[in-house]
Motif scaffolding. Structure first.
Motif, PDB file in Angstrom:
ATOM      1  N   GLN A  50       0.866  -1.185   0.000  1.00  0.00           N
ATOM      2  CA  GLN A  50       0.000   0.000   0.000  1.00  0.00           C
ATOM      3  C   GLN A  50       0.901   1.234   0.000  1.00  0.00           C
ATOM      4  N   ASP A  51       0.893   1.985  -1.103  1.00  0.00           N
ATOM      5  CA  ASP A  51       1.785   3.144  -1.221  1.00  0.00           C
ATOM      6  C   ASP A  51       0.997   4.449  -1.016  1.00  0.00           C
ATOM      7  N   HIS A  52       0.457   4.605   0.201  1.00  0.00           N
ATOM      8  CA  HIS A  52      -0.296   5.818   0.537  1.00  0.00           C
ATOM      9  C   HIS A  52      -0.313   5.935   2.060  1.00  0.00           C
ATOM     10  N   TYR A  53      -0.878   7.020   2.567  1.00  0.00           N
ATOM     11  CA  TYR A  53      -0.918   7.231   4.013  1.00  0.00           C
ATOM     12  C   TYR A  53      -2.114   6.522   4.627  1.00  0.00           C
ATOM     13  N   ILE A  99      -4.863   1.626 -13.589  1.00  0.00           N
ATOM     14  CA  ILE A  99      -4.174   2.421 -14.612  1.00  0.00           C
ATOM     15  C   ILE A  99      -2.886   2.921 -13.972  1.00  0.00           C
ATOM     16  N   GLU A 100      -1.765   2.478 -14.511  1.00  0.00           N
ATOM     17  CA  GLU A 100      -0.469   2.830 -13.905  1.00  0.00           C
ATOM     18  C   GLU A 100       0.535   3.106 -15.028  1.00  0.00           C
ATOM     19  N   LEU A 101       1.201   4.250 -14.918  1.00  0.00           N
ATOM     20  CA  LEU A 101       2.097   4.716 -15.985  1.00  0.00           C
ATOM     21  C   LEU A 101       3.497   4.097 -15.935  1.00  0.00           C
ATOM     22  N   ASP A 104       7.985  -0.052 -14.713  1.00  0.00           N
ATOM     23  CA  ASP A 104       8.403  -1.103 -13.770  1.00  0.00           C
ATOM     24  C   ASP A 104       7.240  -1.504 -12.875  1.00  0.00           C
ATOM     25  N   ARG A 105       6.500  -0.490 -12.440  1.00  0.00           N
ATOM     26  CA  ARG A 105       5.411  -0.780 -11.500  1.00  0.00           C
ATOM     27  C   ARG A 105       4.245  -1.533 -12.163  1.00  0.00           C
ATOM     28  N   ALA A 106       3.891  -1.182 -13.410  1.00  0.00           N
ATOM     29  CA  ALA A 106       2.734  -1.852 -14.030  1.00  0.00           C
ATOM     30  C   ALA A 106       2.965  -3.373 -14.131  1.00  0.00           C
ATOM     31  N   GLY A 127      -0.895   2.841 -18.510  1.00  0.00           N
ATOM     32  CA  GLY A 127      -1.457   3.994 -19.209  1.00  0.00           C
ATOM     33  C   GLY A 127      -1.383   5.235 -18.366  1.00  0.00           C
ATOM     34  N   ASN A 128      -1.718   6.357 -19.033  1.00  0.00           N
ATOM     35  CA  ASN A 128      -1.647   7.665 -18.398  1.00  0.00           C
ATOM     36  C   ASN A 128      -3.060   8.113 -18.024  1.00  0.00           C
ATOM     37  N   VAL A 129      -3.232   8.562 -16.796  1.00  0.00           N
ATOM     38  CA  VAL A 129      -4.594   8.929 -16.362  1.00  0.00           C
ATOM     39  C   VAL A 129      -5.096  10.207 -17.021  1.00  0.00           C
TER      40      VAL A 129
END
Ligand SMILES: C[S@@+](CC[C@H](N)C(=O)[O-])C[C@H]1O[C@@H](n2cnc3c(N)ncnc32)[C@H](O)[C@@H]1O
Length: 289
Positions: A50-53, A99-101, A104-106, A127-129
């Motif tokens: 989880q990459d968020h607060y 949707i992830e740009l 490496d992460r996608a 893809g790009n949001v």
């Protein structure tokens, strides 16, 4: 490096390609704990992906605001390693398109998803949001967490969210937002250190969400929660500085470290904060209803 056009994406992409939350890091940590990577289940990943607060609790809050339940078709804008997407699929029975740009992460997100058997319910699209590769009216909810600061044209993202949502669909996202306009040197530090392309004000976000055609806009101020989390994280970064410098991750960079220190000050002084923005898709704005 300047926050303009062509170099901008490269900086954001490089930031996340070197980010400590990566597929390899997650698998290395789990392998160290379990001794092997066989028969992984979604719960094995949740402490790491989880990459968020705020971890899973804030994904629950988003699910609540967005009305996510069994069979809800969700688009996660800027989905990272698909941690929230897997949680929504596993815990709520949602069908999530990420949707992830980042290149490496996608694939990292897709690999982690496949390892825990959720590929049937979580799809990863690179893809790009700002130009979402999904059909109009094809989802019931659009979510996003701590990501739109990296995207230069938030109006375009919100218009895309409106387009891909079916009528009555829900938008729920969290992002950094200004309580007071930041000074030019602070904007520069946020760009260099944490790849923040632009940071909206709370009112600015309300206007953009409205302009995209949404109605029933609800804005929750998360500044106090984020301030506490940020201060804890900064303590951790301070303690791990030597290690991150050796590992070459962005949190070892002087620019990141300087930006983070300033971020803590800006949040504690009330200039900058976080918000959860929730709205409903009505009719298309061109229909003027
Ligand atoms: C802080 S992470 C959040 C990841 C995920 N939402 C979570 O909570 O775990 C921000 C993500 O946004 C992605 N991103 C940045 N700009 C993007 C864009 N224009 N289109 C799609 N993804 C983008 C980054 O690559 C990164 O993975």
């Amino acid at each position: 490096m300047k926050n303009d056009g062509s170099s901008a994406n490269q900086h954001v992409l490089a930031f996340y390609s070197r980010h400590p939350i990566s597929r390899d890091q997650i698998l290395a940590r789990i392998a160290a704990q379990r001794g092997h990577l066989d028969a992984l289940v979604p719960e094995d990943l949740f402490a790491h992906d989880q990459d968020h607060y705020g971890g899973l609790d804030v994904v629950d809050a988003l699910a609540d605001r967005a009305g996510i339940g069994p069979g809800t078709r969700v688009a996660d804008f800027c989905a990272g390693l698909a941690g929230p997407a897997r949680y929504l699929a596993h815990r709520y029975g949602a069908l999530v398109t990420c949707i992830e740009l980042n290149p490496d992460r996608a694939p990292g997100a897709a690999d982690l998803t496949q390892r825990v058997g959720l590929s049937g319910r979580v799809r990863v699209v690179r893809g790009n949001v700002m130009r979402v590769p999904l059909a109009s009216g094809s989802v019931d909810a659009v979510i996003s967490q701590e990501a739109l600061l990296h995207v230069p044209d938030k109006g375009a993202v919100l218009a895309e969210a409106f387009r891909v949502l079916a009528p009555g669909g829900r938008l729920a996202f969290t992002d950094w937002a200004e309580h007071r306009p930041l000074a030019a040197e602070d904007r520069d530090a946020m760009w260099k250190g944490i790849a923040a392309q632009t940071i909206q004000s709370f009112d600015g976000y309300r206007r953009l969400i409205e302009a995209a055609g949404f109605r029933d806009i609800l804005i929750e101020d998360l500044t106090a929660d984020w301030g506490r989390i940020l201060a804890q994280r900064f303590d951790m970064y301070r303690r791990l500085r030597e290690e991150t410098l050796r590992a070459g991750t962005p949190s070892g960079d002087d620019a990141f470290y300087t930006a983070y220190a300033r971020l803590v000050e800006l949040v504690q002084s009330g200039a900058l904060g976080g918000g959860r923005f929730v709205a409903t898709r009505g009719a298309h704005p061109a229909a003027n209803v």
